[in-house]
Design a protein around this motif. Sequence first.
Motif, PDB file in Angstrom:
ATOM      1  N   LEU A  29       4.675  -8.272   2.284  1.00  0.00           N
ATOM      2  CA  LEU A  29       3.436  -9.596   1.354  1.00  0.00           C
ATOM      3  C   LEU A  29       4.035 -10.749   2.340  1.00  0.00           C
ATOM      4  CD1 LEU A  29       1.375 -10.181  -0.751  1.00  0.00           C
ATOM      5  CD2 LEU A  29       3.003  -9.709  -2.586  1.00  0.00           C
ATOM      6  N   PHE A  30       3.255 -11.960   2.876  1.00  0.00           N
ATOM      7  CA  PHE A  30       3.647 -12.955   2.700  1.00  0.00           C
ATOM      8  C   PHE A  30       2.732 -13.519   2.421  1.00  0.00           C
ATOM      9  CE2 PHE A  30       3.329  -9.469   6.755  1.00  0.00           C
ATOM     10  CZ  PHE A  30       4.587 -10.277   7.521  1.00  0.00           C
ATOM     11  N   ALA A  31       2.061 -13.456   1.398  1.00  0.00           N
ATOM     12  CA  ALA A  31       1.337 -14.908   1.089  1.00  0.00           C
ATOM     13  C   ALA A  31       0.679 -13.915  -0.534  1.00  0.00           C
ATOM     14  CB  ALA A  31       0.403 -15.398   1.106  1.00  0.00           C
ATOM     15  N   GLY A  65      -3.827  -3.465   2.186  1.00  0.00           N
ATOM     16  CA  GLY A  65      -4.146  -4.203   1.019  1.00  0.00           C
ATOM     17  C   GLY A  65      -3.506  -3.322  -0.809  1.00  0.00           C
ATOM     18  N   TYR A  66      -4.035  -3.425  -1.463  1.00  0.00           N
ATOM     19  CA  TYR A  66      -2.935  -3.021  -2.746  1.00  0.00           C
ATOM     20  C   TYR A  66      -3.879  -1.606  -2.960  1.00  0.00           C
ATOM     21  CZ  TYR A  66      -1.201  -8.099  -2.670  1.00  0.00           C
ATOM     22  OH  TYR A  66      -1.406  -8.937  -2.803  1.00  0.00           O
ATOM     23  N   GLY A  75       3.372  -6.920  -6.395  1.00  0.00           N
ATOM     24  CA  GLY A  75       5.035  -7.035  -5.897  1.00  0.00           C
ATOM     25  C   GLY A  75       5.234  -8.531  -5.550  1.00  0.00           C
ATOM     26  N   ALA A  76       6.702  -8.514  -5.211  1.00  0.00           N
ATOM     27  CA  ALA A  76       6.728  -9.827  -4.770  1.00  0.00           C
ATOM     28  C   ALA A  76       7.013  -9.821  -3.295  1.00  0.00           C
ATOM     29  CB  ALA A  76       8.763 -10.022  -5.718  1.00  0.00           C
ATOM     30  N   GLU A  77       7.489  -8.828  -2.712  1.00  0.00           N
ATOM     31  CA  GLU A  77       7.068  -8.419  -1.609  1.00  0.00           C
ATOM     32  C   GLU A  77       6.235  -7.837  -0.880  1.00  0.00           C
ATOM     33  OE1 GLU A  77       9.445  -8.912   2.352  1.00  0.00           O
ATOM     34  OE2 GLU A  77       9.927  -9.709   0.276  1.00  0.00           O
ATOM     35  N   TYR A  78       5.680  -6.512  -0.893  1.00  0.00           N
ATOM     36  CA  TYR A  78       4.805  -5.023  -0.715  1.00  0.00           C
ATOM     37  C   TYR A  78       3.139  -5.659  -1.337  1.00  0.00           C
ATOM     38  CZ  TYR A  78       9.409  -4.335   1.061  1.00  0.00           C
ATOM     39  OH  TYR A  78      10.718  -4.142   1.508  1.00  0.00           O
ATOM     40  N   LYS A  79       2.199  -4.856  -0.630  1.00  0.00           N
ATOM     41  CA  LYS A  79       1.293  -4.799  -1.099  1.00  0.00           C
ATOM     42  C   LYS A  79       1.378  -3.156  -1.436  1.00  0.00           C
ATOM     43  CE  LYS A  79      -0.750  -8.060   1.761  1.00  0.00           C
ATOM     44  NZ  LYS A  79      -2.556  -8.208   2.502  1.00  0.00           N
ATOM     45  N   ASP A  80       2.542  -2.109  -1.644  1.00  0.00           N
ATOM     46  CA  ASP A  80       2.068  -0.737  -1.689  1.00  0.00           C
ATOM     47  C   ASP A  80       2.434  -0.923  -3.473  1.00  0.00           C
ATOM     48  OD1 ASP A  80       2.661   0.503   1.395  1.00  0.00           O
ATOM     49  OD2 ASP A  80       4.780  -1.586   0.775  1.00  0.00           O
ATOM     50  N   THR A  81       1.119  -0.039  -4.302  1.00  0.00           N
ATOM     51  CA  THR A  81       1.120  -0.024  -5.061  1.00  0.00           C
ATOM     52  C   THR A  81       1.647   1.603  -6.563  1.00  0.00           C
ATOM     53  OG1 THR A  81      -0.818  -0.920  -5.579  1.00  0.00           O
ATOM     54  CG2 THR A  81      -0.290   0.460  -7.222  1.00  0.00           C
ATOM     55  N   ALA A  82       3.092   1.469  -6.416  1.00  0.00           N
ATOM     56  CA  ALA A  82       3.864   3.053  -6.827  1.00  0.00           C
ATOM     57  C   ALA A  82       3.295   2.208  -8.420  1.00  0.00           C
ATOM     58  CB  ALA A  82       5.028   2.398  -6.737  1.00  0.00           C
ATOM     59  N   ILE A  83       3.140   4.666  -8.616  1.00  0.00           N
ATOM     60  CA  ILE A  83       3.297   5.285  -9.980  1.00  0.00           C
ATOM     61  C   ILE A  83       4.552   5.744  -9.883  1.00  0.00           C
ATOM     62  CG2 ILE A  83       2.007   6.356 -11.285  1.00  0.00           C
ATOM     63  CD1 ILE A  83      -0.990   4.925 -10.673  1.00  0.00           C
ATOM     64  N   THR A  84       5.458   5.372 -10.852  1.00  0.00           N
ATOM     65  CA  THR A  84       6.655   6.620 -10.497  1.00  0.00           C
ATOM     66  C   THR A  84       6.274   7.855 -11.147  1.00  0.00           C
ATOM     67  OG1 THR A  84       8.612   5.233 -10.648  1.00  0.00           O
ATOM     68  CG2 THR A  84       8.877   7.049 -11.433  1.00  0.00           C
TER      69      THR A  84
END
Length: 255
Positions: free
Chosen positions: A4-6, A136-137, A236-245
């Motif tokens: 995530l750049f911006a 994207g997200y 997220g602060a770094e990645y666009k990847d959306t995670a669900i544990t």
Amino acid sequence: MRTLFALPLLLVSLVSYSQKVPEMQPALGHLVEKSTAGEAEFIRKQRTCEELWRKTSYQGGHEKLSVNEKKVLATCDEEFESYWDILGVGCSWYCGGGQDTTTATSVLKPVNGTNYSASNAHDLSYKTAWIEGAEGYGIGEKLTYHFPADNPRITKVIVVNGYVKSDQAWKDNTRVKKLMMYLNGKPFRVLNLQDTKKKQSFSFSPLGNDNTQAKSLSKKHTPWTLTFEILEVYPGAEYKDTAITEIYFDGIDVH
């Protein structure tokens, strides 16, 4: 992972039906605090406890323990076999339920040998997560749980949001803000998730087939599904990847 750049504003789904489906707020459970350092400490203590349990298995063994050993023994917990266990070793709804498969519309490709498959969202472990693989997200990406006809009914859906295996992983990766929940492919509820590592539970009237009086399941009932679609996210602060544990369940018809 996709960097995530911006940091943009929260993404809002364009799906119009989200406003027509009843929305739910979660009941918050305990905070999930996990780390590799915590795992190492758990393993160290578990080995110490196993040695103390071995000593006390002999007649008069407990009396032979030192004062310090007795103090340590009092803190030993037999509830969890693994540091990452969600349910522990006691009996639960999963003693008779949860025999399903989990599929997803997309999955992030493995990174350094770590996979992010759909099954990770229902392996009852805090160490793994499903991460969508769309651009994207991941708005519109879905997880689907497939239940056999005779599966015990569900009365609670519990969500562990984000990638909780460490504080850094949780902050870096995107989390879910809203999930559309479908029952057998039809919009059922919108689940509003908080941006927290606490467990978030949603309670329902029993979902699934009432098999208590069924004589012939193959004729009376059919398999059924629950699907969860990402509608909105917390970036997220770094990645666009959306995670669900994890998305897992509790219910009835087991005991």
